[in-house]
Design an enzyme around this catalytic site. Structure first.
Site, PDB file in Angstrom:
ATOM      1  N   GLU A  48      46.734  32.616  46.072  1.00 20.26           N
ATOM      2  CA  GLU A  48      45.305  33.473  46.083  1.00 20.26           C
ATOM      3  C   GLU A  48      45.031  33.856  47.318  1.00 20.26           C
ATOM      4  O   GLU A  48      44.981  33.202  48.339  1.00 20.26           O
ATOM      5  CB  GLU A  48      44.244  32.923  45.191  1.00 20.26           C
ATOM      6  CG  GLU A  48      44.585  32.970  43.699  1.00 20.26           C
ATOM      7  CD  GLU A  48      45.053  31.477  43.308  1.00 20.26           C
ATOM      8  OE1 GLU A  48      45.358  31.606  41.730  1.00 20.26           O
ATOM      9  OE2 GLU A  48      44.799  30.664  43.884  1.00 20.26           O
ATOM     10  N   THR A  49      44.540  35.018  47.350  1.00 19.17           N
ATOM     11  CA  THR A  49      44.023  35.602  48.430  1.00 19.17           C
ATOM     12  C   THR A  49      42.625  36.308  48.035  1.00 19.17           C
ATOM     13  O   THR A  49      42.547  37.026  46.821  1.00 19.17           O
ATOM     14  CB  THR A  49      44.695  36.692  49.335  1.00 19.17           C
ATOM     15  OG1 THR A  49      46.143  36.176  49.783  1.00 19.17           O
ATOM     16  CG2 THR A  49      43.913  37.327  50.569  1.00 19.17           C
TER      17      THR A  49
END
Length: 278
Positions: A48-49
């Protein structure tokens, strides 16, 4: 014209750097388009970002959008703790007893202070019995007899989790998943540790069917497994989960139920601080 935005990469649910689940956090991201956010998430290629934005809800301290390389998520656990850590590190000041994060799934309370950050598990959007056909699919994907699944439940708080309980940590660690058979299902598997000197109470593995990958340490899954298994009397109201062992991590997730809330906590290590040009 390129812009430089604050960038940090942190390690979540890790007692030491490089032991947990990495997260990229981009702050002051209000002017980014959704397409730019998605492109950045593909570029970092982490599970995830996240993008820190001004809140739109009057009770929230900040807002976050969470992207995998494939899609946007309404909620995820390690991005919640990692983003909060970065927000505090950048000078964020909560207005109340708890930090309040706004995300697509709603408002999430985060406990801060002397111990590790911990978030209050959001309500499940889907729970209840797992269909027989889905359980048979899971057993085939894991290469085990259906009878070895002690219990199962839908435990979806956003990413679509289904959970299964096995009899031991050793069974969990021995699993080899066939992602083609899993066919996009997000599966969480949990089993108890045993013996004196155990470093944790349970072992967890998270198989991301859509990504054909195992997630190192997963806050959302641990949150929903706790809601299910504490409620079912299978686990105590306070315990520690180990995750990531098979893929060379040493994630530790602290679970505690207080009243109606299940709190999911873990330490966050800052690994990279700088700017990203977009």
């Amino acid at each position: 014209m390129q812009r430089a935005l604050p960038f940090q990469q942190v390690d979540v649910f890790a007692e030491k750097p490089l032991e947990g689940n990495a997260l990229a956090v981009i702050s002051d991201a209000d002017d980014l388009t959704e397409a730019q956010m998605a492109a950045l998430a593909r570029w970092t290629n982490l599970s995830e970002t996240t993008f820190v934005l001004r809140p739109t809800h009057p009770e929230a301290d900040y807002r976050v959008r969470i992207f995998t390389p494939q899609r946007e998520l309404p909620f995820a656990g390690h991005p919640t703790l990692g983003t909060c850590h970065v927000w505090l590190d950048n000078g964020g000041k909560p207005r109340g007893e708890y930090i309040v994060q706004e995300c697509a799934a709603g408002l999430v309370r985060i406990r801060h202070g002397a111990g590790p950050l911990a978030f209050a598990a959001p309500p499940l959007v889907r729970s209840g019995a797992v269909e027989t056909s889905v359980l048979q699919q899971i057993a085939r994907a894991l290469g085990i007899d259906l009878a070895r699944i002690r219990a199962s439940n839908w435990v979806d708080n956003g990413p679509g989790w289904v959970g299964v309980l096995l009899s031991s940590r050793e069974e969990v660690l021995a699993l080899q998943v066939d992602y083609a058979v899993l066919d996009g299902l997000n599966l969480g598997v949990i089993g108890p540790w045993a013996g004196e000197g155990a470093e944790a109470d349970v072992e967890v593995r998270a198989f991301m069917g859509g990504e054909f990958a195992e997630d190192p340490v997963t806050g959302s899954l641990n949150a929903s497994l706790a809601q299910w298994l504490i409620g079912a009397g299978e686990l105590p109201e306070r315990y520690v989960a180990s995750q990531g062992t098979v893929i060379g991590r040493r994630g530790r997730v602290s679970i505690e139920r207080i009243g109606n809330d299940v709190w999911v906590g873990g330490r966050v290590q800052t690994c990279v601080v700088g700017q990203i040009s977009i």
